[in-house]
Design a protein around this motif. Structure first.
Motif, PDB file in Angstrom:
ATOM      1  N   SER A  34       0.539  -1.001  -0.306  1.00 29.79           N
ATOM      2  CA  SER A  34       0.081  -0.149  -0.389  1.00 29.79           C
ATOM      3  C   SER A  34       0.790   1.485   0.123  1.00 29.79           C
ATOM      4  O   SER A  34       2.084   1.473   0.670  1.00 29.79           O
ATOM      5  CB  SER A  34      -0.776  -0.113   1.093  1.00 29.79           C
ATOM      6  N   THR A  35       0.283   2.091  -0.885  1.00 31.73           N
ATOM      7  CA  THR A  35       1.118   3.602  -0.593  1.00 31.73           C
ATOM      8  C   THR A  35       0.542   3.825   0.630  1.00 31.73           C
ATOM      9  O   THR A  35      -0.003   2.899   1.581  1.00 31.73           O
ATOM     10  CB  THR A  35       0.239   4.845  -2.000  1.00 31.73           C
ATOM     11  N   LEU A  36       1.212   5.266   0.879  1.00 31.85           N
ATOM     12  CA  LEU A  36       1.120   5.613   2.270  1.00 31.85           C
ATOM     13  C   LEU A  36      -0.100   6.507   2.710  1.00 31.85           C
ATOM     14  O   LEU A  36      -1.463   6.608   3.315  1.00 31.85           O
ATOM     15  CB  LEU A  36       1.852   7.131   2.244  1.00 31.85           C
ATOM     16  N   SER A  37      -1.186   6.904   1.528  1.00 30.60           N
ATOM     17  CA  SER A  37      -2.777   7.831   1.342  1.00 30.60           C
ATOM     18  C   SER A  37      -3.484   6.174   1.571  1.00 30.60           C
ATOM     19  O   SER A  37      -3.868   6.222   2.452  1.00 30.60           O
ATOM     20  CB  SER A  37      -2.855   8.198   0.290  1.00 30.60           C
ATOM     21  N   GLU A  38      -3.228   5.043   0.975  1.00 25.21           N
ATOM     22  CA  GLU A  38      -3.807   3.752   1.095  1.00 25.21           C
ATOM     23  C   GLU A  38      -3.741   3.298   2.367  1.00 25.21           C
ATOM     24  O   GLU A  38      -4.703   3.293   3.369  1.00 25.21           O
ATOM     25  CB  GLU A  38      -3.288   2.754   0.574  1.00 25.21           C
ATOM     26  N   SER A  40      -3.159   5.667   4.975  1.00 27.23           N
ATOM     27  CA  SER A  40      -4.079   6.395   5.780  1.00 27.23           C
ATOM     28  C   SER A  40      -5.585   6.204   6.117  1.00 27.23           C
ATOM     29  O   SER A  40      -5.942   5.881   6.857  1.00 27.23           O
ATOM     30  CB  SER A  40      -3.507   7.913   5.244  1.00 27.23           C
ATOM     31  N   ALA A  41      -5.823   6.070   4.648  1.00 32.83           N
ATOM     32  CA  ALA A  41      -7.531   5.435   4.488  1.00 32.83           C
ATOM     33  C   ALA A  41      -7.621   4.652   5.622  1.00 32.83           C
ATOM     34  O   ALA A  41      -8.795   4.227   5.531  1.00 32.83           O
ATOM     35  CB  ALA A  41      -7.995   5.695   3.068  1.00 32.83           C
ATOM     36  N   GLU A  42      -7.176   3.156   5.414  1.00 34.96           N
ATOM     37  CA  GLU A  42      -7.595   1.848   6.026  1.00 34.96           C
ATOM     38  C   GLU A  42      -7.109   2.257   7.723  1.00 34.96           C
ATOM     39  O   GLU A  42      -7.968   1.957   7.848  1.00 34.96           O
ATOM     40  CB  GLU A  42      -6.530   0.981   5.856  1.00 34.96           C
ATOM     41  N   SER A  46      -3.085  10.452   9.821  1.00 35.70           N
ATOM     42  CA  SER A  46      -2.588  10.836   9.186  1.00 35.70           C
ATOM     43  C   SER A  46      -1.644  10.275   8.400  1.00 35.70           C
ATOM     44  O   SER A  46      -0.558   9.823   8.595  1.00 35.70           O
ATOM     45  CB  SER A  46      -2.539  12.578   9.042  1.00 35.70           C
ATOM     46  N   VAL A  47      -1.033  11.167   6.597  1.00 27.11           N
ATOM     47  CA  VAL A  47       0.112  10.569   6.091  1.00 27.11           C
ATOM     48  C   VAL A  47       0.654  10.659   6.434  1.00 27.11           C
ATOM     49  O   VAL A  47       2.038  10.409   6.637  1.00 27.11           O
ATOM     50  CB  VAL A  47      -0.150  11.230   4.657  1.00 27.11           C
ATOM     51  N   ARG A  51       4.232   8.306   7.969  1.00 25.63           N
ATOM     52  CA  ARG A  51       5.881   9.232   7.617  1.00 25.63           C
ATOM     53  C   ARG A  51       6.576   9.526   8.862  1.00 25.63           C
ATOM     54  O   ARG A  51       7.760   7.892   8.659  1.00 25.63           O
ATOM     55  CB  ARG A  51       5.264  10.001   6.817  1.00 25.63           C
ATOM     56  N   ARG A  72       5.960   2.880  -2.044  1.00 27.35           N
ATOM     57  CA  ARG A  72       4.739   1.271  -0.796  1.00 27.35           C
ATOM     58  C   ARG A  72       5.334   0.716  -0.018  1.00 27.35           C
ATOM     59  O   ARG A  72       6.321   0.366   0.147  1.00 27.35           O
ATOM     60  CB  ARG A  72       4.212   1.079  -2.081  1.00 27.35           C
TER      61      ARG A  72
END
Length: 342
Positions: A34-38, A40-42, A46-47, A51, A72
């Protein structure tokens, strides 16, 4: 424990993994790379928070980075991640134990004990329970216990009982007072302890007390019955500790062996039967019919009938006389499968 309960628990806390780190790791296990945004959503974090947390997760061996852009993250397989965490924790424990010897040399150079080093005050029921578990776990040779309510821990939790017995290294000697069995489930707790090797006796117990290796004692700070599990006094080597050890040994010598049947009643008509032994044992300890009924999960009327039948069988004048006769005639030893030491 069901899957829902496990899902809601922190599983890696004991290995040094924080709540946010474990949440992120478990999310990656479910979602895959997963990316940091994905992520974060899960997780709802926050991103920026993820980080900041990433170096710590990498250091713990929980995640790795997938080559390419955007960044990722990939979760380390649990079998590998947990092994790494356990190995690291073992290394930390080894270093800590080595440090104890070095710290002890600094203390050894001092002459005499300061009063504040002899006594330690523990407040709060949970803190008292944790300190007792630490005392029990650290005992290497022998732990002595005067058993008296109230109890800071749940004595009815068989799973916790099994875990504690597995962790315990020391032999245990315990004196149970009649009031020890006021708590429902205490008889089964005691039966499990005896089956695991505890030497148990019934006697006069004026207070709750635990002594580990003759070097550390723990007892209630206050005498009020309702508050006795809310605070505790820990006593280190001193004249007071010597007196507490002497108190235990005096009560141990005057107490009578506590014999409980280990399991189901065998076939046969031998006297007394296993079904009678627990009643006789509790009678010998001076317990009331109501207490016996509560521990054996019988009605008071049923206990009264059984006590009357046992008195007639033994030729006893009173219920206390029946318990005394059973103990002196070694009926409790034979019924519970014990023999006289050679």
């Amino acid at each position: 424990m069901g899957e829902e309960d496990m899902a809601g628990r922190r599983l890696l806390e004991g290995l040094g993994v924080g709540a946010a780190e474990e949440t992120g790791y478990r999310a990656l296990l479910r979602q895959g790379p997963s990316t940091l945004s994905e992520l974060s959503a899960e997780t709802g974090a926050s991103v920026a928070a993820i980080r900041r947390m990433l170096p710590r997760m990498e250091n713990l061996g929980l995640v790795t980075r997938v080559a390419g852009r955007p960044l990722r993250l990939l979760a380390t397989p649990p079998s590998v991640a947990v092994d790494i965490l356990v190995a690291r924790r073992h290394e930390e424990i080894t270093h800590s134990r080595a440090a104890v010897a070095l710290l002890a040399t600094e203390v050894a150079g001092r002459v005499g004990n300061h009063p504040e080093e002899v006594l330690e005050v523990v407040t709060g029921r949970e803190a008292v329970a944790r300190r007792f578990l630490q005392l029990e776990h650290n005992a290497a040779d022998e732990i002595l216990v005067l058993v008296h309510p109230p109890y800071a821990m749940d004595i009815t939790d068989e799973g916790e009982d099994r875990r504690r017995r597995g962790d315990r290294r020391a032999q245990a000697r315990a004196v149970y007072g009649p009031r020890a069995f006021d708590e429902p489930g205490m008889l089964e707790h005691t039966r499990r302890s005896i089956a695991d090797g505890e030497q148990a006796r019934l006697g006069d117990v004026p207070l709750k007390l635990a002594i580990a290796d003759g070097r550390t004692a723990m007892l209630p700070l206050v005498s009020e019955q309702d508050e006795a599990d809310g605070s505790a006094l820990v006593v280190h080597p001193s004249a007071l500790l010597d007196a507490l050890v002497a108190l235990f040994e005096a009560l141990w010598r005057s107490a009578v062996p506590l014999r409980l049947t280990p399991g189901a009643e065998p076939e046969g008509e031998s006297w007394p039967r296993h079904s009678d032994t627990d009643v006789l044992t509790l009678l010998a300890g001076g317990m009331k019919d109501e207490t016996i009924a509560r521990q054996l999960r019988l009605s008071s009327r049923t206990v009264q009938r059984r006590v009357q039948a046992l008195c007639e069988q033994l030729g006893a004048r009173t219920r206390f006389h029946a318990g005394y006769l059973a103990a002196t005639q070694e009926l409790l030893n034979r019924a519970a499968g014990y023999s006289r030491p050679g």
